[in-house]
Write a protein that holds these residues in place. Structure first.
Motif, PDB file in Angstrom:
ATOM      1  N   GLU A   1      -3.144   7.350   2.136  1.00 29.10           N
ATOM      2  CA  GLU A   1      -3.514   6.094   1.487  1.00 29.10           C
ATOM      3  C   GLU A   1      -2.456   5.547   0.543  1.00 29.10           C
ATOM      4  O   GLU A   1      -2.589   4.438   0.032  1.00 29.10           O
ATOM      5  CB  GLU A   1      -4.835   6.234   0.734  1.00 29.10           C
ATOM      6  CG  GLU A   1      -4.816   7.267  -0.389  1.00 29.10           C
ATOM      7  CD  GLU A   1      -5.261   8.642   0.050  1.00 29.10           C
ATOM      8  OE1 GLU A   1      -5.830   9.368  -0.782  1.00 29.10           O
ATOM      9  OE2 GLU A   1      -5.047   8.999   1.221  1.00 29.10           O
ATOM     10  N   GLY A   2      -1.393   6.298   0.270  1.00 22.21           N
ATOM     11  CA  GLY A   2      -0.348   5.783  -0.609  1.00 22.21           C
ATOM     12  C   GLY A   2       0.401   6.889  -1.338  1.00 22.21           C
ATOM     13  O   GLY A   2       0.240   8.072  -1.036  1.00 22.21           O
ATOM     14  N   CYS A   3       1.241   6.486  -2.300  1.00 23.00           N
ATOM     15  CA  CYS A   3       2.043   7.435  -3.091  1.00 23.00           C
ATOM     16  C   CYS A   3       1.391   7.661  -4.451  1.00 23.00           C
ATOM     17  O   CYS A   3       0.621   6.828  -4.928  1.00 23.00           O
ATOM     18  CB  CYS A   3       3.462   6.898  -3.270  1.00 23.00           C
ATOM     19  SG  CYS A   3       4.345   6.636  -1.702  1.00 23.00           S
ATOM     20  N   PHE A   4       1.732   8.777  -5.088  1.00 19.75           N
ATOM     21  CA  PHE A   4       1.111   9.081  -6.368  1.00 19.75           C
ATOM     22  C   PHE A   4       2.024   9.923  -7.246  1.00 19.75           C
ATOM     23  O   PHE A   4       2.862  10.685  -6.761  1.00 19.75           O
ATOM     24  CB  PHE A   4      -0.221   9.811  -6.171  1.00 19.75           C
ATOM     25  CG  PHE A   4      -0.084  11.162  -5.507  1.00 19.75           C
ATOM     26  CD1 PHE A   4       0.018  12.319  -6.263  1.00 19.75           C
ATOM     27  CD2 PHE A   4      -0.058  11.281  -4.123  1.00 19.75           C
ATOM     28  CE1 PHE A   4       0.144  13.572  -5.655  1.00 19.75           C
ATOM     29  CE2 PHE A   4       0.063  12.509  -3.506  1.00 19.75           C
ATOM     30  CZ  PHE A   4       0.157  13.660  -4.268  1.00 19.75           C
ATOM     31  N   VAL A   5       1.839   9.755  -8.542  1.00 14.68           N
ATOM     32  CA  VAL A   5       2.419  10.626  -9.567  1.00 14.68           C
ATOM     33  C   VAL A   5       1.306  10.896 -10.563  1.00 14.68           C
ATOM     34  O   VAL A   5       0.663   9.966 -11.066  1.00 14.68           O
ATOM     35  CB  VAL A   5       3.618   9.975 -10.286  1.00 14.68           C
ATOM     36  CG1 VAL A   5       4.084  10.850 -11.445  1.00 14.68           C
ATOM     37  CG2 VAL A   5       4.768   9.737  -9.308  1.00 14.68           C
ATOM     38  N   LYS A   6       1.062  12.163 -10.838  1.00 16.09           N
ATOM     39  CA  LYS A   6      -0.018  12.531 -11.765  1.00 16.09           C
ATOM     40  C   LYS A   6       0.526  13.469 -12.830  1.00 16.09           C
ATOM     41  O   LYS A   6       1.316  14.373 -12.537  1.00 16.09           O
ATOM     42  CB  LYS A   6      -1.156  13.218 -11.004  1.00 16.09           C
ATOM     43  CG  LYS A   6      -2.313  13.655 -11.888  1.00 16.09           C
ATOM     44  CD  LYS A   6      -3.368  14.416 -11.100  1.00 16.09           C
ATOM     45  CE  LYS A   6      -4.214  13.483 -10.284  1.00 16.09           C
ATOM     46  NZ  LYS A   6      -5.425  14.172  -9.740  1.00 16.09           N
TER      47      LYS A   6
ATOM     48  N   GLY B   1       8.294  11.217   1.527  1.00 17.65           N
ATOM     49  CA  GLY B   1       8.570  10.781   2.880  1.00 17.65           C
ATOM     50  C   GLY B   1       7.377  10.865   3.812  1.00 17.65           C
ATOM     51  O   GLY B   1       7.405  10.285   4.905  1.00 17.65           O
ATOM     52  N   PHE B   2       6.326  11.585   3.428  1.00 17.08           N
ATOM     53  CA  PHE B   2       5.136  11.658   4.273  1.00 17.08           C
ATOM     54  C   PHE B   2       4.593  10.254   4.549  1.00 17.08           C
ATOM     55  O   PHE B   2       4.166   9.955   5.658  1.00 17.08           O
ATOM     56  CB  PHE B   2       4.059  12.526   3.616  1.00 17.08           C
ATOM     57  CG  PHE B   2       2.794  12.634   4.429  1.00 17.08           C
ATOM     58  CD1 PHE B   2       2.673  13.616   5.400  1.00 17.08           C
ATOM     59  CD2 PHE B   2       1.734  11.748   4.248  1.00 17.08           C
ATOM     60  CE1 PHE B   2       1.513  13.715   6.162  1.00 17.08           C
ATOM     61  CE2 PHE B   2       0.577  11.848   4.996  1.00 17.08           C
ATOM     62  CZ  PHE B   2       0.466  12.834   5.962  1.00 17.08           C
ATOM     63  N   ASN B   3       4.563   9.431   3.509  1.00 10.58           N
ATOM     64  CA  ASN B   3       4.157   8.027   3.661  1.00 10.58           C
ATOM     65  C   ASN B   3       5.200   7.168   2.943  1.00 10.58           C
ATOM     66  O   ASN B   3       5.003   6.757   1.808  1.00 10.58           O
ATOM     67  CB  ASN B   3       2.759   7.806   3.066  1.00 10.58           C
ATOM     68  CG  ASN B   3       2.247   6.390   3.268  1.00 10.58           C
ATOM     69  OD1 ASN B   3       2.960   5.506   3.751  1.00 10.58           O
ATOM     70  ND2 ASN B   3       0.999   6.148   2.888  1.00 10.58           N
ATOM     71  N   SER B   4       6.315   6.935   3.623  1.00 11.73           N
ATOM     72  CA  SER B   4       7.448   6.279   2.968  1.00 11.73           C
ATOM     73  C   SER B   4       7.153   4.839   2.581  1.00 11.73           C
ATOM     74  O   SER B   4       7.796   4.284   1.679  1.00 11.73           O
ATOM     75  CB  SER B   4       8.673   6.332   3.884  1.00 11.73           C
ATOM     76  OG  SER B   4       8.391   5.715   5.133  1.00 11.73           O
ATOM     77  N   SER B   5       6.165   4.208   3.223  1.00 11.02           N
ATOM     78  CA  SER B   5       5.818   2.831   2.875  1.00 11.02           C
ATOM     79  C   SER B   5       4.837   2.760   1.716  1.00 11.02           C
ATOM     80  O   SER B   5       4.592   1.681   1.161  1.00 11.02           O
ATOM     81  CB  SER B   5       5.222   2.119   4.086  1.00 11.02           C
ATOM     82  OG  SER B   5       3.953   2.662   4.421  1.00 11.02           O
TER      83      SER B   5
END
Length: 239
Positions: free
Chosen positions: A106-111, A230-234
């Motif tokens: 569903e997207g990128c994340f930083v936690k 890179g798993f979901n680069s977009s």
């Protein structure tokens, strides 16, 4: 007061089993998505999580891949000189940041998960809830703001520790605190992290009360960002 925002529900968590056993964490290259959920808190310093490697996130029901993550941690221990052990257990003055970097379907994340054991056993939410994260990437400063779509989670738990006086051991009790904060990350920001030079990066956390804390991200984990993001680069969900 802090207690208005924090739940003491995970006091019992301190004496339950870890998310995964230390033995399995050594060889672990996958983790179930549910085990990254901090709805009931997280053990001190994330003990049991697979640190310093690219980890595949899987669905617990069908075992399908959902994403990839790199988990890093930084600890500070003011006690002594030779025996600093910030990750061992909560103790007065210890401070830990567990950070998660990656992408999912569903997207990128930083936690950022902040854990602290104040010397006086007291803390306010704004003291340990970061509102901004800045990273020095090459010659650029990347600024990430706290996500408005995810509420900051706060927790507190009781612990005991031992002090020595006149050759006698004394058992003491205190409270440690934790916040879990998700940061917004755009495709452009994720691309910058994915292509960051493989060297140590400094990150600055700015808290609600204006205080700041610098934490280092080791070069090996910076290099791993390439695969994790890179798993979901977009950084976009499937249409």
């Amino acid at each position: 007061m802090f207690s208005k925002y924090f739940t003491s529900a995970f006091t019992a968590l301190l004496v339950t089993t870890a998310l995964v056993t230390p033995h399995s964490a050594i060889a672990q290259t996958t983790i179930e998505e549910d085990k990254l959920d901090t709805v009931n808190g997280m053990r001190w310093a994330g003990n049991g999580l697979p640190f310093d490697k690219v980890v595949e996130i899987k669905d617990a029901l069908v075992n399908s891949p959902l994403g990839k993550v790199v988990i890093d941690r930084h600890g500070e221990d003011p006690q002594g000189v030779l025996f600093k052990e910030p990750f061992a257990a909560p103790s007065p003055g210890r401070f830990v940041v567990v950070s998660l970097w990656g992408s999912k379907i569903e997207g990128c994340f930083v936690k950022m998960i902040v854990q602290t054991a104040p010397s006086d056993g007291r803390a306010e939410l704004e003291e340990i809830a970061p509102k901004m994260l800045e990273l020095g990437v090459g010659e650029q400063i990347l600024q990430l703001k706290r996500s408005t779509n995810a509420k900051v989670r706060g927790f507190q738990g009781n612990y005991t520790y031992t002090t020595y006086e006149n050759r006698r051991s004394i058992e003491n009790s205190s409270t440690w605190f934790m916040t879990d904060t998700l940061f917004d990350i755009s495709p452009e920001a994720a691309n910058l992290l994915r292509n960051a030079p493989a060297k140590e990066i400094k990150a600055r956390l700015t808290f609600e009360n204006g205080d700041t804390k610098l934490i280092p991200i080791g070069s090996s984990n910076v290099k791993r960002w390439q695969e994790a993001f890179g798993f979901n680069s977009s950084c976009s969900a499937p249409q």
